[in-house]
Design a protein around this motif. Structure first.
Motif, PDB file in Angstrom:
ATOM      1  N   ALA A   1      46.918 -29.486 100.639  1.00 12.36           N
ATOM      2  CA  ALA A   1      46.878 -29.563  99.393  1.00 12.36           C
ATOM      3  C   ALA A   1      47.848 -28.663  98.760  1.00 12.36           C
ATOM      4  O   ALA A   1      48.212 -27.693  99.304  1.00 12.36           O
ATOM      5  CB  ALA A   1      45.649 -29.209  98.726  1.00 12.36           C
ATOM      6  N   ILE A   2      48.412 -29.216  97.279  1.00 13.09           N
ATOM      7  CA  ILE A   2      49.718 -28.471  96.904  1.00 13.09           C
ATOM      8  C   ILE A   2      48.991 -27.374  96.082  1.00 13.09           C
ATOM      9  O   ILE A   2      49.521 -26.262  95.539  1.00 13.09           O
ATOM     10  CB  ILE A   2      50.315 -29.164  95.968  1.00 13.09           C
ATOM     11  CG1 ILE A   2      49.855 -30.094  94.966  1.00 13.09           C
ATOM     12  CG2 ILE A   2      51.380 -30.211  97.139  1.00 13.09           C
ATOM     13  CD1 ILE A   2      50.707 -30.956  94.140  1.00 13.09           C
ATOM     14  N   ALA A   3      47.610 -27.593  95.840  1.00 11.56           N
ATOM     15  CA  ALA A   3      47.049 -26.661  94.896  1.00 11.56           C
ATOM     16  C   ALA A   3      46.551 -25.508  95.549  1.00 11.56           C
ATOM     17  O   ALA A   3      45.922 -25.576  96.650  1.00 11.56           O
ATOM     18  CB  ALA A   3      45.792 -27.222  94.194  1.00 11.56           C
ATOM     19  N   PRO A   4      46.988 -24.140  94.788  1.00  8.57           N
ATOM     20  CA  PRO A   4      46.658 -22.742  95.600  1.00  8.57           C
ATOM     21  C   PRO A   4      45.051 -22.498  95.455  1.00  8.57           C
ATOM     22  O   PRO A   4      44.503 -21.856  96.238  1.00  8.57           O
ATOM     23  CB  PRO A   4      47.384 -22.125  94.659  1.00  8.57           C
ATOM     24  CG  PRO A   4      47.611 -22.627  93.610  1.00  8.57           C
ATOM     25  CD  PRO A   4      47.771 -24.013  93.656  1.00  8.57           C
ATOM     26  N   PHE A   5      44.488 -23.254  94.541  1.00  9.68           N
ATOM     27  CA  PHE A   5      43.043 -23.022  94.041  1.00  9.68           C
ATOM     28  C   PHE A   5      42.267 -24.287  94.321  1.00  9.68           C
ATOM     29  O   PHE A   5      42.717 -25.315  93.802  1.00  9.68           O
ATOM     30  CB  PHE A   5      42.543 -22.267  92.874  1.00  9.68           C
ATOM     31  CG  PHE A   5      43.046 -20.774  92.868  1.00  9.68           C
ATOM     32  CD1 PHE A   5      42.113 -19.947  93.133  1.00  9.68           C
ATOM     33  CD2 PHE A   5      44.483 -20.703  92.494  1.00  9.68           C
ATOM     34  CE1 PHE A   5      42.561 -18.690  93.068  1.00  9.68           C
ATOM     35  CE2 PHE A   5      44.700 -19.250  92.342  1.00  9.68           C
ATOM     36  CZ  PHE A   5      43.910 -18.334  92.787  1.00  9.68           C
ATOM     37  N   LEU A   6      40.985 -24.360  94.666  1.00  8.72           N
ATOM     38  CA  LEU A   6      39.986 -25.344  94.662  1.00  8.72           C
ATOM     39  C   LEU A   6      38.989 -25.071  93.883  1.00  8.72           C
ATOM     40  O   LEU A   6      38.794 -23.906  93.243  1.00  8.72           O
ATOM     41  CB  LEU A   6      39.487 -25.994  95.997  1.00  8.72           C
ATOM     42  CG  LEU A   6      39.266 -24.933  97.166  1.00  8.72           C
ATOM     43  CD1 LEU A   6      37.715 -24.347  96.759  1.00  8.72           C
ATOM     44  CD2 LEU A   6      39.014 -25.557  98.555  1.00  8.72           C
ATOM     45  N   SER A   7      37.981 -25.761  93.615  1.00 12.49           N
ATOM     46  CA  SER A   7      36.630 -25.415  92.809  1.00 12.49           C
ATOM     47  C   SER A   7      35.449 -25.318  93.614  1.00 12.49           C
ATOM     48  O   SER A   7      35.530 -26.452  94.395  1.00 12.49           O
ATOM     49  CB  SER A   7      36.611 -26.295  91.431  1.00 12.49           C
ATOM     50  OG  SER A   7      37.559 -25.918  90.676  1.00 12.49           O
ATOM     51  N   ILE A   8      34.537 -24.689  93.258  1.00 16.09           N
ATOM     52  CA  ILE A   8      33.606 -24.578  94.064  1.00 16.09           C
ATOM     53  C   ILE A   8      32.191 -24.504  93.084  1.00 16.09           C
ATOM     54  O   ILE A   8      32.267 -23.693  92.267  1.00 16.09           O
ATOM     55  CB  ILE A   8      32.948 -23.594  95.145  1.00 16.09           C
ATOM     56  CG1 ILE A   8      33.499 -22.163  94.551  1.00 16.09           C
ATOM     57  CG2 ILE A   8      34.224 -23.772  96.375  1.00 16.09           C
ATOM     58  CD1 ILE A   8      33.190 -20.971  95.445  1.00 16.09           C
ATOM     59  N   THR A   9      30.985 -25.284  93.284  1.00 15.42           N
ATOM     60  CA  THR A   9      29.969 -25.192  92.436  1.00 15.42           C
ATOM     61  C   THR A   9      28.920 -24.084  93.293  1.00 15.42           C
ATOM     62  O   THR A   9      28.377 -24.602  94.317  1.00 15.42           O
ATOM     63  CB  THR A   9      29.423 -26.572  91.975  1.00 15.42           C
ATOM     64  OG1 THR A   9      30.514 -27.136  91.204  1.00 15.42           O
ATOM     65  CG2 THR A   9      28.069 -26.151  91.186  1.00 15.42           C
ATOM     66  N   ASN A  10      28.441 -23.229  92.693  1.00 12.62           N
ATOM     67  CA  ASN A  10      27.315 -22.439  93.156  1.00 12.62           C
ATOM     68  C   ASN A  10      26.107 -23.049  92.551  1.00 12.62           C
ATOM     69  O   ASN A  10      25.870 -23.314  91.417  1.00 12.62           O
ATOM     70  CB  ASN A  10      27.418 -20.904  92.678  1.00 12.62           C
ATOM     71  CG  ASN A  10      28.603 -20.315  93.248  1.00 12.62           C
ATOM     72  OD1 ASN A  10      29.226 -19.296  92.574  1.00 12.62           O
ATOM     73  ND2 ASN A  10      29.227 -20.549  94.323  1.00 12.62           N
ATOM     74  N   ARG A  11      25.172 -23.121  93.517  1.00  8.83           N
ATOM     75  CA  ARG A  11      23.640 -23.851  93.090  1.00  8.83           C
ATOM     76  C   ARG A  11      22.591 -22.934  93.722  1.00  8.83           C
ATOM     77  O   ARG A  11      22.691 -22.309  94.753  1.00  8.83           O
ATOM     78  CB  ARG A  11      23.714 -25.076  93.733  1.00  8.83           C
ATOM     79  CG  ARG A  11      24.742 -26.097  93.135  1.00  8.83           C
ATOM     80  CD  ARG A  11      24.368 -27.625  93.585  1.00  8.83           C
ATOM     81  NE  ARG A  11      25.407 -28.443  92.899  1.00  8.83           N
ATOM     82  CZ  ARG A  11      26.597 -29.021  93.283  1.00  8.83           C
ATOM     83  NH1 ARG A  11      27.072 -28.622  94.488  1.00  8.83           N
ATOM     84  NH2 ARG A  11      27.140 -30.003  92.700  1.00  8.83           N
ATOM     85  N   MET A  12      21.557 -22.876  93.022  1.00  7.86           N
ATOM     86  CA  MET A  12      20.291 -22.291  93.368  1.00  7.86           C
ATOM     87  C   MET A  12      19.414 -23.594  94.053  1.00  7.86           C
ATOM     88  O   MET A  12      19.392 -24.499  93.486  1.00  7.86           O
ATOM     89  CB  MET A  12      19.728 -21.498  92.269  1.00  7.86           C
ATOM     90  CG  MET A  12      18.342 -21.145  92.735  1.00  7.86           C
ATOM     91  SD  MET A  12      17.581 -19.949  91.382  1.00  7.86           S
ATOM     92  CE  MET A  12      17.369 -21.464  90.091  1.00  7.86           C
TER      93      MET A  12
END
Length: 368
Positions: free
Chosen positions: A81-92
């Motif tokens: 991927a060209i994006a240096p960052f991705l997104s993560i969702t923290n869940r309980m």
């Protein structure tokens, strides 16, 4: 830095649950390759036996926060991927069951104090370098631990156990209280969860007493200096906590990493942060740029979450344990019932990192 448990007293703290020697023999093997073969075999054996323990009453998923995370960490060397960052969702996860005496037990898995977690060195540094207008676009808070519990009708005093796969980014002072005044909090916090114990591997407690430089960006050791020792329930290895609820030691991401294993109405689920997407366990089915090709080229069965490479071969082996334990998804059997505690989440700001498949939540038992 001194800790309330201290290197000399960690072995004197109490334990919890019924210990299971699921993978003990493999730990004594000389080579990582031999350990891989042994843990795979032992995981198969445990997988056959675990459903006989029963199922918990309910499992509920609660979203906490979505935030940026380096692509090179979350998808190791595989992503193109060209994006240096991705997104993560923290869940309980909120898990409830009845013990042998029919007492209701409640476990919170990954109950992160998001507000205080921001002061983890890595994320604090990232925040300093990110313009506020951009940060507001990429960080989204969905709910708080206490807000979710109130919605579910669970009082803080009803919580028996707090557990994390590891203690990266975690600040527990408000959850378990402190013994002295905290300058940054302008108080001596009393435990919000007065009856809860933190289930943690002894290895991780011992390691935090003297962090290695590779570990320092991800821990907040000062946050543990004044917490009461009796707030912790250290374990050694793997334990069954209740019907269909187990903790399995999965070292590698950190030395004392542990995974939550649940037997539910849809079969066995596993949760940890060893990988950030279900497809990281079956990368041959991933449509994200690079993953399938990289896995085939290098004969890699899995794609690690590798922000800290403490013992990479051990982490790989631990993911194979998780892969072996988890049942196939009833939604798409190409993927497994592995629920990342920080799950890859598609975002327009991060092209090339939208997951092929995601769980989003676990449903088991009646609504709370």
């Amino acid at each position: 830095m001194r800790f309330p448990w201290g290197p000399a007293t960690v072995d004197d703290l109490p334990t919890v649950g019924d210990r299971i020697d699921a993978f003990g023999d493999a730990a004594n093997s000389d080579s990582p390759g031999a350990r891989l073969r042994m843990v795979r075999e032992q995981a198969r054996s445990f997988r056959r036996e675990f459903p006989s323990t029963g199922t918990p009453d309910s499992v509920t998923t609660c979203d906490l926060v979505t935030l940026p995370y380096p692509t090179r960490f979350g998808l190791f060397r595989a992503s193109r991927a060209i994006a240096p960052f991705l997104s993560i969702t923290n869940r309980m996860l909120v898990i409830r069951w009845r013990d042998s005496a029919q007492r209701r037990r409640t476990l919170l898995f990954e109950p992160s104090d998001v507000e205080l977690g921001r002061y983890t060195p890595y994320f604090a540094d990232l925040s300093k370098r990110t313009p506020r207008v951009l940060e507001r676009q990429v960080v989204r808070e969905h709910g708080t631990v206490l807000g979710h519990l109130a919605r579910l009708g669970i009082g803080p005093e009803e919580v028996d156990y707090l557990m994390f796969d590891h203690l990266h980014t975690q600040d527990l002072r408000r959850w378990v209280g402190t013994t002295v005044y905290q300058d940054d909090l302008e108080s001596t916090p009393r435990a919000i969860f007065p009856n809860a114990k933190v289930i943690v591997q002894r290895d991780e407690l011992a390691a935090m007493a003297e962090l290695h430089p590779l570990q320092r960006p991800w821990y907040q050791p000062a946050a543990y200096r004044d917490v009461p020792a009796e707030a912790f329930l250290p374990i050694e290895g793997s334990v069954v906590l209740g019907p269909g609820v187990a903790v399995v030691k999965t070292p590698g991401h950190v030395f004392g990493n542990q995974s939550l294993v649940l037997n539910t109405s849809t079969g066995i689920w596993v949760s940890s942060e060893n990988v950030i997407a279900a497809e990281a366990l079956t990368p041959e089915h991933s449509r994200m740029p690079g993953l399938a090709a990289w896995a085939a080229r290098w004969q890699q069965e899995v794609v690690l979450n590798a922000n800290t490479i403490e013992t990479t071969a051990e982490q790989y082996n631990s993911i194979i344990v998780e892969k072996t334990l988890a049942d196939r998804s009833q939604t798409d059997p190409r993927f497994l019932q592995f629920f990342p505690s920080s799950e890859l989440t598609g975002a327009w700001t991060n092209p090339g990192t939208r997951p092929t498949f995601s769980h989003g939540h676990i449903t088991h038992g009646p609504s709370l």
